[in-house]
Enzyme design. Structure first.
Site, PDB file in Angstrom:
ATOM      1  N   GLN A 107       8.464   4.179   1.013  1.00 23.35           N
ATOM      2  CA  GLN A 107       8.016   2.825   0.672  1.00 23.35           C
ATOM      3  C   GLN A 107       8.614   2.397  -0.665  1.00 23.35           C
ATOM      4  O   GLN A 107       8.395   1.276  -1.109  1.00 23.35           O
ATOM      5  CB  GLN A 107       6.484   2.794   0.565  1.00 23.35           C
ATOM      6  CG  GLN A 107       5.780   3.175   1.851  1.00 23.35           C
ATOM      7  CD  GLN A 107       4.324   3.543   1.590  1.00 23.35           C
ATOM      8  OE1 GLN A 107       3.443   2.692   1.608  1.00 23.35           O
ATOM      9  NE2 GLN A 107       4.070   4.812   1.340  1.00 23.35           N
ATOM     10  N   HIS A 125      10.212  -0.729   2.695  1.00 26.81           N
ATOM     11  CA  HIS A 125       9.918  -1.861   1.802  1.00 26.81           C
ATOM     12  C   HIS A 125      11.179  -2.361   1.100  1.00 26.81           C
ATOM     13  O   HIS A 125      11.093  -3.075   0.105  1.00 26.81           O
ATOM     14  CB  HIS A 125       8.841  -1.483   0.776  1.00 26.81           C
ATOM     15  CG  HIS A 125       7.470  -1.380   1.393  1.00 26.81           C
ATOM     16  ND1 HIS A 125       6.386  -0.826   0.746  1.00 26.81           N
ATOM     17  CD2 HIS A 125       7.006  -1.782   2.604  1.00 26.81           C
ATOM     18  CE1 HIS A 125       5.316  -0.883   1.536  1.00 26.81           C
ATOM     19  NE2 HIS A 125       5.666  -1.450   2.667  1.00 26.81           N
ATOM     20  N   GLY A 216       2.671  11.440  -2.208  1.00 24.29           N
ATOM     21  CA  GLY A 216       2.474  10.430  -3.244  1.00 24.29           C
ATOM     22  C   GLY A 216       2.276   9.012  -2.763  1.00 24.29           C
ATOM     23  O   GLY A 216       2.880   8.095  -3.318  1.00 24.29           O
TER      24      GLY A 216
HETATM   25  P1  OAD Z   1       0.035   3.609  -4.977  1.00 24.26           P
HETATM   26  O1  OAD Z   1       0.108   3.272  -6.414  1.00 24.26           O
HETATM   27  O2  OAD Z   1      -0.882   2.804  -4.118  1.00 24.26           O
HETATM   28  O3  OAD Z   1      -0.371   5.141  -4.787  1.00 24.26           O
HETATM   29  C1  OAD Z   1       0.261   6.148  -5.521  1.00 24.26           C
HETATM   30  C2  OAD Z   1      -0.173   7.485  -4.977  1.00 24.26           C
HETATM   31  O4  OAD Z   1       0.579   8.488  -5.652  1.00 24.26           O
HETATM   32  C3  OAD Z   1      -1.654   7.805  -5.206  1.00 24.26           C
HETATM   33  O5  OAD Z   1      -2.201   8.389  -4.026  1.00 24.26           O
HETATM   34  C4  OAD Z   1      -1.617   8.829  -6.353  1.00 24.26           C
HETATM   35  O6  OAD Z   1      -2.705   9.752  -6.297  1.00 24.26           O
HETATM   36  C5  OAD Z   1      -0.295   9.513  -6.068  1.00 24.26           C
HETATM   37  N1  OAD Z   1       0.352  10.164  -7.222  1.00 24.26           N
HETATM   38  C6  OAD Z   1       0.334   9.812  -8.527  1.00 24.26           C
HETATM   39  N2  OAD Z   1       1.092  10.651  -9.257  1.00 24.26           N
HETATM   40  C7  OAD Z   1       1.593  11.573  -8.399  1.00 24.26           C
HETATM   41  C8  OAD Z   1       2.452  12.697  -8.537  1.00 24.26           C
HETATM   42  N3  OAD Z   1       2.964  13.072  -9.708  1.00 24.26           N
HETATM   43  N4  OAD Z   1       2.759  13.424  -7.421  1.00 24.26           N
HETATM   44  C9  OAD Z   1       2.258  13.065  -6.210  1.00 24.26           C
HETATM   45  N5  OAD Z   1       1.445  12.010  -6.029  1.00 24.26           N
HETATM   46  C10 OAD Z   1       1.120  11.269  -7.100  1.00 24.26           C
HETATM   47  O7  OAD Z   1       1.540   3.579  -4.410  1.00 24.26           O
HETATM   48  P2  OAD Z   1       2.025   3.477  -2.877  1.00 24.26           P
HETATM   49  O8  OAD Z   1       1.108   4.219  -1.987  1.00 24.26           O
HETATM   50  O9  OAD Z   1       3.458   3.828  -2.852  1.00 24.26           O
HETATM   51  O10 OAD Z   1       4.320  -2.318  -1.645  1.00 24.26           O
HETATM   52  O11 OAD Z   1       1.851   1.933  -2.625  1.00 24.26           O
HETATM   53  C11 OAD Z   1       2.220   1.426  -1.369  1.00 24.26           C
HETATM   54  C12 OAD Z   1       2.763   0.032  -1.523  1.00 24.26           C
HETATM   55  O12 OAD Z   1       1.850  -0.756  -2.314  1.00 24.26           O
HETATM   56  C13 OAD Z   1       4.051  -0.063  -2.326  1.00 24.26           C
HETATM   57  O13 OAD Z   1       5.207   0.218  -1.560  1.00 24.26           O
HETATM   58  C14 OAD Z   1       4.054  -1.495  -2.788  1.00 24.26           C
HETATM   59  C15 OAD Z   1       2.612  -1.562  -3.255  1.00 24.26           C
HETATM   60  O14 OAD Z   1       2.050  -2.834  -3.298  1.00 24.26           O
HETATM   61  C16 OAD Z   1       4.733  -3.596  -1.792  1.00 24.26           C
HETATM   62  O15 OAD Z   1       4.862  -4.094  -2.884  1.00 24.26           O
HETATM   63  C17 OAD Z   1       5.016  -4.287  -0.501  1.00 24.26           C
END
Ligand code: OAD
Length: 275
Positions: A107, A125, A216
């Site tokens: 993503q 994305h 993540g």
């Molecule tokens: P989020 O910010 O929603 O989630 C980040 C995830 O990464 C969480 O579950 C954290 O616990 C985890 N995390 C943080 N640090 C980490 C690390 N060092 N190792 C592993 N995991 C870690 O981000 P996304 O899930 O990517 O879309 O968000 C999905 C979409 O929401 C994005 O692509 C974007 C956003 O709005 C659009 O803008 C269309």
């Protein structure tokens, strides 16, 4: 990492037995490369609420009402990506292709999987590095140095009297008129359809894999968040690496990507003693 989380040995076993693997990633995999996630503490959406900043309509509105704030948002988004390098998790994932048929579905729009060496990458994305017309026709690619130059110019708009045309000039390699077309980065914002053909291919990948390694992602943004469940409903094993507990997963490895992905890959494919 001395202490492995519960489920680590089982995850190694399932990964080693995989015939077709999909790695599904979100912002968390790039956190250790210095790119903030969206929803964690200090995440992008905390300073710049998505209701205002996550759609083209919202961005146009801010450009009209408060262009200085738009410049601040663009610097916050682009600067970490412009200077990022792949971390140990991206690199370990790129190694997987040597051992098992692997597709990375991400993503993220930061290009770090490709830079680490992954070949088959779906960017559902989109990407900051693909420049397309308003209708999505591919025009050309940017490289990370182009982003660096854009950020430097954006930073200069902060000094002295802020002028909107300087913002337009700073962004010119990415957004603006190009020959007869208006160009923009191929990124998916709220309300947009997912990036094609990657989205269609991703669904097919989920229909033919037997293991999904999710790294993540909060799994809150649909339709991308459906992908692992699509595979799981057919009987594929879903292994999740994340500090926060995921919704639906067979094995949750609690921790950071950079600490857990490399030993998982080593344990499954490079030395049978791990785990
Ligand atoms: P989020 O910010 O929603 O989630 C980040 C995830 O990464 C969480 O579950 C954290 O616990 C985890 N995390 C943080 N640090 C980490 C690390 N060092 N190792 C592993 N995991 C870690 O981000 P996304 O899930 O990517 O879309 O968000 C999905 C979409 O929401 C994005 O692509 C974007 C956003 O709005 C659009 O803008 C269309």
């Amino acid at each position: 990492m001395a202490q492995k989380p519960d489920g680590f040995a089982e995850a190694i076993k399932r990964l080693r037995a995989a015939k077709r693997l999909v790695v599904f990633t979100g912002a968390g995999i790039s956190a250790e490369s210095g790119i903030p996630t969206f929803r964690d503490n200090g995440g992008l959406w905390q300073t710049f609420p998505p209701e205002k900043f996550a759609s083209w309509k919202g961005l146009l509105r801010i450009a009209a009402l408060n262009p200085r704030q738009l410049a601040e948002f663009l610097i916050a988004v682009l600067e970490p990506v412009a200077i990022a390098r792949p971390n140990a998790a991206h690199q370990a994932i790129a190694q997987l292709e040597k051992y098992v048929s692997t597709t990375v579905i991400t993503q993220n729009v930061d290009g770090l999987h490709q830079e680490a060496g992954s070949i088959r990458v779906r960017e559902v994305h989109g990407s900051f590095f693909k420049i397309v017309t308003l209708r999505g026709r591919f025009l050309h690619r940017l490289v990370r140095d182009d982003l660096r130059r854009i950020v430097e110019r954006l930073q200069r708009t902060r000094s002295g009297l802020f002028k909107l045309p300087r913002l337009g000039l700073a962004l010119r390699p990415m957004i603006g008129l190009s020959f007869a077309a208006i160009k923009r980065p191929k990124i998916v914002l709220f309300g947009d359809a997912l990036a094609e053909p990657d989205w269609t291919h991703s669904q097919t990948d989920m229909d033919s894999c037997d293991v999904v390694l999710v790294v993540g992602t909060s799994g809150l943004i649909y339709p991308a968040a459906w992908l692992p469940q699509r595979a799981r409903q057919r009987g594929a094993t879903v292994i999740t690496i994340d500090p926060s507990e995921p919704g639906d997963s067979d094995i949750w490895l609690r921790g950071q990507a950079g600490e857990l992905v490399p030993p998982l890959v080593r344990g499954a494919f490079e030395c049978s003693g791990e785990g």
